[in-house]
Motif scaffolding. Structure first.
Motif, mmCIF file in Angstrom:
data_model
loop_
_atom_site.group_PDB
_atom_site.id
_atom_site.type_symbol
_atom_site.label_atom_id
_atom_site.label_comp_id
_atom_site.label_asym_id
_atom_site.label_seq_id
_atom_site.Cartn_x
_atom_site.Cartn_y
_atom_site.Cartn_z
ATOM 1 N N ALA A 1 0.850 -1.194 0.000
ATOM 2 C CA ALA A 1 0.000 0.000 0.000
ATOM 3 C C ALA A 1 0.883 1.241 0.000
ATOM 4 O O ALA A 1 1.882 1.307 0.717
ATOM 5 C CB ALA A 1 -0.903 0.002 1.228
ATOM 6 N N SER A 2 0.503 2.206 -0.805
ATOM 7 C CA SER A 2 1.203 3.490 -0.872
ATOM 8 C C SER A 2 0.216 4.591 -0.516
ATOM 9 O O SER A 2 -0.891 4.642 -1.057
ATOM 10 C CB SER A 2 1.758 3.721 -2.285
ATOM 11 O OG SER A 2 2.307 5.013 -2.399
ATOM 12 N N ASP A 3 0.606 5.497 0.417
ATOM 13 C CA ASP A 3 -0.347 6.509 0.884
ATOM 14 C C ASP A 3 -0.680 7.545 -0.178
ATOM 15 O O ASP A 3 -1.705 8.215 -0.086
ATOM 16 C CB ASP A 3 0.167 7.187 2.158
ATOM 17 C CG ASP A 3 1.419 8.028 1.921
ATOM 18 O OD1 ASP A 3 2.173 7.718 0.989
ATOM 19 O OD2 ASP A 3 1.643 8.988 2.701
ATOM 20 N N ALA A 4 0.177 7.703 -1.188
ATOM 21 C CA ALA A 4 -0.091 8.632 -2.285
ATOM 22 C C ALA A 4 0.347 7.982 -3.597
ATOM 23 O O ALA A 4 0.912 6.888 -3.597
ATOM 24 C CB ALA A 4 0.633 9.952 -2.052
ATOM 25 N N PHE A 5 0.069 8.658 -4.684
ATOM 26 C CA PHE A 5 0.343 8.033 -5.980
ATOM 27 C C PHE A 5 1.841 7.849 -6.222
ATOM 28 O O PHE A 5 2.682 8.461 -5.555
ATOM 29 C CB PHE A 5 -0.293 8.834 -7.123
ATOM 30 C CG PHE A 5 0.196 10.244 -7.287
ATOM 31 C CD1 PHE A 5 1.526 10.529 -7.622
ATOM 32 C CD2 PHE A 5 -0.682 11.312 -7.149
ATOM 33 C CE1 PHE A 5 1.975 11.817 -7.794
ATOM 34 C CE2 PHE A 5 -0.237 12.627 -7.332
ATOM 35 C CZ PHE A 5 1.085 12.878 -7.653
ATOM 36 N N PHE A 6 2.160 7.008 -7.183
ATOM 37 C CA PHE A 6 3.546 6.795 -7.593
ATOM 38 C C PHE A 6 3.904 7.832 -8.657
ATOM 39 O O PHE A 6 3.295 7.855 -9.723
ATOM 40 C CB PHE A 6 3.738 5.396 -8.177
ATOM 41 C CG PHE A 6 3.467 4.289 -7.206
ATOM 42 C CD1 PHE A 6 4.289 4.096 -6.103
ATOM 43 C CD2 PHE A 6 2.407 3.419 -7.393
ATOM 44 C CE1 PHE A 6 4.051 3.074 -5.203
ATOM 45 C CE2 PHE A 6 2.164 2.392 -6.511
ATOM 46 C CZ PHE A 6 2.974 2.216 -5.403
#
Length: 512
Positions: A457-462
């Motif tokens: 999971a990433s809290d913001a976009f890549f």
């Protein structure tokens, strides 16, 4: 003869205090329930109506708002023109005021209190008398807190009058008190009127504790509690054992209970320096502890632990082997408490987890020269509403694991990456200036545990596809991220290249 005006809602220690005033030659003016209580105790009083020559009207809304009261409070004894005016108008000086206010706070704290009842518990005359007396503190002693009765009597016993220094301090206390009282009313009425961003923000807090020190040992610090705190908050946690909570303890404990609020199943959260270092879930709390510990057995040392189930003996025995700062839970079995309490410095706290879903208050953060105010990030998300953006869709099992990882990354300092399986977090990368470094840290922690169940999971976009590539090369099978980058297509293409299932939520969870 000196005069004291006494009118209180809280009658704690009132009779002994007023009895001593009478001994020191004070004539007592009083009204309503206070007058009745004093006369029942055998203390003679003068009614306010006798002083004002005017009856109480409008169901008690108007009784002390009168020149014979406020002239007696505000008239300066050192100004001949004031003294002459008071003599001419037959206004007698009032030398001491003992007033506390209608219980507005206690009224609005009651469940389902109606608006009319709240309004009728807004005191008008009381604050007016207090402010008049406090303004004229050179001549008038004003007491708003029963805890100050002893100080006033001590000075009267020793010197026959209160000192200017004491009157000054009591005056300042009055203005703090009435300001806090007005702040509660202003906020209540603003909420009732659905005013979201008032042009003046009035906040009031009450001193809970003086810290041993602040974030560092050379910094002084104090802990203030919200005047109307939520049940599920560190201010309402009950400390059963251990030394005083420190400034950093309180911040960490607050962060940890925010994370625990996300989960209904038996869950253990281990937190260090405002970031989760392990989150484990299971059917039993002991197994959830095992999984949280396994997530990062190094960082958990000296950490804060939150368990959302009562602590049993077996779980306590395992936690007892480690150095931990704080353990927070709904409760502790007697034998579990006994073993944990052997460590004299370990803080053991209980908290009402049944209240974890109560409506959240806005967050207030200080910056130099001002405050930032925002809603808490308590958005409830349904993974069924997430968008599948890759050729491969996540399985039902992967989707539930992605939701678990998503809840964890939401409470990790940005840039944040969390790798997890169905049981626990595997690796957490937090607070790095760039997302690829957070990804590398999370992978490094998780490396040996990454299997076919592992998700990221990433809290913001890549911003670029490098995180997706790095994750794929190290065995990640599914990813959840907000989406929204102008280069989303690059990350999606990289996921498709490695057969990763990726979903986007449309919601970012920065935590700075």
């Amino acid at each position: 003869m000196k005069r004291a005006l006494v009118s209180v809602s809280d009658k704690k220690n009132l009779v002994p205090f007023v009895s001593k005033l009478v001994e020191h030659g004070f004539e007592i003016i009083s009204t309503g329930g206070t007058k009745h209580a004093l006369e029942e105790a055998g203390i003679s009083t003068i009614s306010v109506e006798t002083v004002t020559g005017f009856p109480e009207i409008l169901d008690g809304r108007v009784k002390t708002l009168n020149p014979f009261i406020h002239g007696g409070l505000l008239g300066r004894r050192d100004l001949p023109e004031h003294v002459e005016t008071m003599k001419k108008l037959h206004i007698k000086p009032i030398d001491l005021v003992c007033v506390n206010l209608y219980p507005f706070k206690e009224t609005i704290e009651k469940k389902d209190v109606d608006f009319e009842t709240a309004i009728e518990n807004i005191d008008i005359g009381g604050p007016s008398m207090l402010r008049s007396a406090a303004k004229n503190f050179h001549d008038v002693t004003v007491v708003v807190d029963a805890d100050d009765y002893a100080l006033v009597i001590k000075e009267l016993d020793e010197r026959g009058e209160t000192s200017l220094k004491t009157r000054s301090k009591l005056s300042a206390k009055v203005f703090r008190h009435t300001a806090a009282y007005d702040a509660l009313i202003a906020n209540y009425l603003s909420e009732q009127a659905e005013i979201e961003a008032p042009e003046k923000l009035t906040l009031t807090y009450e001193l809970e504790d003086t810290m041993r020190y602040g974030e560092n040992s050379h910094q002084k610090a104090w802990f203030y509690r919200d005047a109307l705190p939520k049940e599920y908050s560190i201010t309402n946690a009950k400390q059963l054992h251990g030394k005083q909570l420190s400034y950093n303890n309180i911040k960490d404990a607050d962060a940890a209970i925010r994370i625990a609020r996300e989960f209904a199943e038996p869950t253990v959260v281990a937190l260090k320096h405002m970031n989760p270092c392990g989150i484990g879930r299971a059917e039993q709390i002991e197994q959830a502890w095992d999984r949280a510990y396994e997530a990062d057995s190094i960082s958990i040392f000296g950490g804060v632990i939150v368990l959302n189930r009562k602590v049993d003996l077996k779980t306590a025995e395992k936690m007892h082997k480690l150095f931990l700062e704080i353990i927070i839970a709904p409760g502790f079995d007697d034998d579990a408490y006994t073993i944990l309490a052997k460590k004299k410095n370990l803080r053991l706290l209980t908290l009402d987890f049944a209240k974890k879903d109560e409506p959240a208050k806005k967050e207030v953060v200080s910056v130099m020269g001002g405050l930032l105010v925002q809603e808490q990030d308590v958005l409830q998300e349904d993974p069924n509403n997430w968008d599948v953006v890759t050729e491969n869709a996540p399985t039902r099992s992967q989707l539930q694991t992605l939701l678990f990882a998503w809840k964890a990354v939401k409470h990790t300092k940005s840039n944040a990456i969390v790798i997890a399986n169905q049981e626990r977090t595997l690796g957490i990368g937090a607070g790095q200036p760039n997302r690829i470094d957070s990804t590398k840290i999370a992978v490094k922690h998780a490396l040996d545990a990454i299997n076919d169940d592992a998700v990221l999971a990433s809290d913001a976009f890549f911003p670029m596809d490098d995180c997706v590539q790095y994750a794929a090369e190290h065995g990640i099978k599914a990813i959840v991220q907000p989406g929204g980058s102008i280069r989303d297509k690059d990350s999606i293409a990289m996921a498709d290249k490695y057969g990763i299932a990726m979903v986007t939520t449309g919601v970012r969870h920065f935590r700075h």
